[in-house]
Motif scaffolding. Structure first.
Motif, PDB file in Angstrom:
ATOM      1  N   MET A 224       0.832  -1.203   0.000  1.00 25.63           N
ATOM      2  CA  MET A 224       0.000   0.000   0.000  1.00 25.63           C
ATOM      3  C   MET A 224       0.867   1.253   0.000  1.00 25.63           C
ATOM      4  O   MET A 224       2.067   1.199   0.264  1.00 25.63           O
ATOM      5  N   PHE A 225       0.230   2.393  -0.314  1.00 26.36           N
ATOM      6  CA  PHE A 225       0.863   3.682  -0.068  1.00 26.36           C
ATOM      7  C   PHE A 225      -0.179   4.660   0.422  1.00 26.36           C
ATOM      8  O   PHE A 225      -1.379   4.506   0.180  1.00 26.36           O
ATOM      9  N   ASN A 226       0.283   5.657   1.145  1.00 28.55           N
ATOM     10  CA  ASN A 226      -0.598   6.672   1.707  1.00 28.55           C
ATOM     11  C   ASN A 226       0.003   8.042   1.428  1.00 28.55           C
ATOM     12  O   ASN A 226       1.184   8.269   1.698  1.00 28.55           O
ATOM     13  N   THR A 227      -0.798   8.926   0.843  1.00 32.85           N
ATOM     14  CA  THR A 227      -0.337  10.288   0.572  1.00 32.85           C
ATOM     15  C   THR A 227      -1.365  11.293   1.071  1.00 32.85           C
ATOM     16  O   THR A 227      -2.520  10.952   1.359  1.00 32.85           O
ATOM     17  N   ARG A 228      -0.937  12.538   1.149  1.00 25.73           N
ATOM     18  CA  ARG A 228      -1.834  13.659   1.451  1.00 25.73           C
ATOM     19  C   ARG A 228      -1.862  14.570   0.225  1.00 25.73           C
ATOM     20  O   ARG A 228      -0.826  14.859  -0.373  1.00 25.73           O
ATOM     21  N   VAL A 229      -3.055  15.007  -0.131  1.00 25.80           N
ATOM     22  CA  VAL A 229      -3.225  15.943  -1.242  1.00 25.80           C
ATOM     23  C   VAL A 229      -3.716  17.262  -0.646  1.00 25.80           C
ATOM     24  O   VAL A 229      -4.757  17.309   0.013  1.00 25.80           O
ATOM     25  N   GLU A 302      -1.886  -6.021  -4.255  1.00 23.39           N
ATOM     26  CA  GLU A 302      -0.765  -6.958  -4.116  1.00 23.39           C
ATOM     27  C   GLU A 302       0.375  -6.639  -5.069  1.00 23.39           C
ATOM     28  O   GLU A 302       1.547  -6.741  -4.702  1.00 23.39           O
ATOM     29  N   ASP A 303       0.055  -6.231  -6.290  1.00 23.65           N
ATOM     30  CA  ASP A 303       1.057  -6.045  -7.342  1.00 23.65           C
ATOM     31  C   ASP A 303       1.699  -4.658  -7.259  1.00 23.65           C
ATOM     32  O   ASP A 303       1.013  -3.645  -7.387  1.00 23.65           O
ATOM     33  N   PRO A 304       3.015  -4.584  -7.079  1.00 26.60           N
ATOM     34  CA  PRO A 304       3.678  -3.274  -6.998  1.00 26.60           C
ATOM     35  C   PRO A 304       3.542  -2.449  -8.269  1.00 26.60           C
ATOM     36  O   PRO A 304       3.568  -1.218  -8.220  1.00 26.60           O
ATOM     37  N   GLU A 305       3.393  -3.121  -9.426  1.00 28.09           N
ATOM     38  CA  GLU A 305       3.242  -2.387 -10.681  1.00 28.09           C
ATOM     39  C   GLU A 305       1.897  -1.662 -10.729  1.00 28.09           C
ATOM     40  O   GLU A 305       1.799  -0.559 -11.282  1.00 28.09           O
ATOM     41  N   VAL A 306       0.865  -2.276 -10.167  1.00 29.66           N
ATOM     42  CA  VAL A 306      -0.443  -1.617 -10.094  1.00 29.66           C
ATOM     43  C   VAL A 306      -0.365  -0.413  -9.165  1.00 29.66           C
ATOM     44  O   VAL A 306      -0.859   0.676  -9.479  1.00 29.66           O
ATOM     45  N   ASN A 334       4.638   4.022   2.847  1.00 25.12           N
ATOM     46  CA  ASN A 334       4.225   2.924   1.983  1.00 25.12           C
ATOM     47  C   ASN A 334       4.803   1.629   2.520  1.00 25.12           C
ATOM     48  O   ASN A 334       5.713   1.621   3.350  1.00 25.12           O
ATOM     49  N   ARG A 335       4.264   0.511   2.045  1.00 24.50           N
ATOM     50  CA  ARG A 335       4.820  -0.797   2.400  1.00 24.50           C
ATOM     51  C   ARG A 335       4.697  -1.720   1.202  1.00 24.50           C
ATOM     52  O   ARG A 335       3.790  -1.594   0.374  1.00 24.50           O
ATOM     53  N   ASP A 336       5.631  -2.663   1.101  1.00 22.30           N
ATOM     54  CA  ASP A 336       5.562  -3.691   0.079  1.00 22.30           C
ATOM     55  C   ASP A 336       4.609  -4.786   0.537  1.00 22.30           C
ATOM     56  O   ASP A 336       4.343  -4.942   1.736  1.00 22.30           O
ATOM     57  N   THR A 337       4.104  -5.563  -0.408  1.00 18.95           N
ATOM     58  CA  THR A 337       3.313  -6.741  -0.060  1.00 18.95           C
ATOM     59  C   THR A 337       4.182  -7.697   0.753  1.00 18.95           C
ATOM     60  O   THR A 337       5.328  -7.969   0.396  1.00 18.95           O
TER      61      THR A 337
END
Length: 420
Positions: A224-229, A302-306, A334-337
């Motif tokens: 996952m990743f988390n951002t602020r806009v 799950e997929d880092p490319e997505v 962020n974190r990797d699967t």
């Protein structure tokens, strides 16, 4: 194959539901609170009754251990947490502790032979509801094994300094010292003492129930990743400033959220989930045009490319103006699967098949202590189906029968690991 007791599981579910009872079907049981201490006391009483040895580490994680026949064998641990979110349910976290206790009780009652010591563990402060962040103490205990990008967020000194969200004064370190549950650092979960870890948890989603299944064989925790806009506009009077001249930061943010939904959905990945769960508006006065709005975007797959494709869409907002407001995108974390140990996943699958449990492979969109433990030693998870997919709320429910079925899968998977 062995089975856990429906009667004993039901009794423990009912008993733990009293510790922090909010009065309308759920609980509020913050970590290291009086309510959490009641849960720990009951766990200690039940585990001592069957002859388990109780230990605590320096972050109040608790370990109840039955000896095995091989004095040189490492422990097999079953771990979860007793703390909850505010007005949470009676299954999140605690079902894993109940099931671990039931496994040990069944081993003793049925005189099941085993060579490895078996441990039922309580992780402290998984939810981070009172003292942020979530998964605090597994983050500390597993810190030296975690990727640097994650480890830096769980430095011991920073966790001890975390302040209560209620009084903004009391620190986690102070609560830890007063709790009576602070033990020795050498008691921490570690690869030199532990062979493997299992965590049983409710699914917290509707996939299993919608498929008519009871048990999930968990393969991974999603990346996952988390951002602020953030949008910067201009405050002005709501009644006197013409629409054509406005720099309304909230209007700009609303356009951005709609844009993100449209563009991300075009990628066509049905398992992709994304959420705007927090919006901050300034000055948040009904007679003033907002001059600043900041919202979160949480993305999981799950997929880092997505994830990379979605991240590019989000980053595309950075710089250009919307509704005459400047936009800034700020990365949070962020974190990797995290993939679970294939051999342990196989034991869970075999146990479910041999018991005749209705099951399927599944991933976890939510974070759990197991994802940090997976960097330390072989680890996996088991899910029990959640009614209507509800969790982190008082209607959260899983039937006693499904809870017991899941605990039986845990028991037999652990015994397969023990025979390795």
């Amino acid at each position: 194959m062995y089975r856990c007791s429906l009667e004993k599981m039901s009794d423990k579910i009912r008993t733990f539901s009293k510790f922090g009872d909010a009065g309308h079907g759920g609980i509020t049981r913050y970590s290291l609170s009086d309510e959490a201490k009641q849960a720990r006391e009951y766990y200690t009483e039940k585990m001592k009754k069957i002859g388990a040895t109780i230990e605590m580490d320096d972050f109040a994680n608790m370990y109840a251990t039955l000896p095995g026949s091989d004095p040189n064998a490492k422990r097999i641990v079953m771990a979860s947490h007793v703390d909850s979110v505010k007005n949470g349910g009676n299954y999140d976290g605690i079902l894993g502790v109940i099931s671990a206790m039931e496994v040990l009780e069944t081993v003793v009652a049925e005189k099941i032979p085993h060579k490895h010591p078996l441990t039922a563990m309580i992780w402290t402060n998984e939810e981070g509801s009172l003292y942020p962040p979530a998964m605090m103490c597994s983050g500390v205990v597993c810190n030296e094994y975690l990727p640097e990008g994650i480890a830096k967020n769980f430095k011991e000194e920073n966790m001890l300094a975390s302040k209560s969200v209620l009084d903004r004064t009391t620190t986690f370190g102070e609560a830890l010292e007063k709790s009576g549950y602070k033990g020795a650092k050498e008691n921490r979960l570690s690869p030199d003492k532990y062979e493997a870890m299992f965590e049983l948890h409710i699914e917290q989603g509707p996939i299993l129930e919608n498929a008519g299944l009871d048990v999930g064989v968990v393969t991974c925790v999603l990346g996952m990743f988390n951002t602020r806009v953030k949008f910067y506009g201009q405050a002005a009077h709501a009644g006197t400033f013409p629409m054509e001249y406005r720099q309304d930061a909230l209007y700009a943010a609303a356009q951005a959220i709609c844009y993100l939904h449209e563009e991300i959905d075009k990628l066509g990945h049905p398992e992709l989930v994304y959420t705007t769960g927090e919006i901050v508006a300034h000055p948040c006065v009904h007679t003033v045009i907002p001059d600043y709005v900041d919202f979160s975007i949480d993305v999981r797959h799950e997929d880092p490319e997505v994830l990379k494709k979605v991240y590019q869409i989000v980053r595309g907002l950075d710089g250009p103006e919307l509704a005459k407001c400047r936009c800034e995108v700020v990365d949070q974390w962020n974190r990797d699967t995290v993939y679970f140990d294939k051999k342990l996943v196989g034991y869970v699958k075999q146990a479910a098949e041999e018991l005749g449990s209705k099951h399927q492979y599944i991933n976890s969109g939510a974070g759990h202590d197991a994802q940090f433990a997976a960097y330390v030693l072989p680890t996996t998870m088991i899910f029990a189906s959640s009614e209507k997919g509800l969790s982190h709320c008082e209607p959260e429910h899983t039937s006693d029968e499904v809870c017991t079925e899941s605990a039986s899968v845990l028991l037999n998977a652990v015994l397969k690991c023990d025979m390795e």
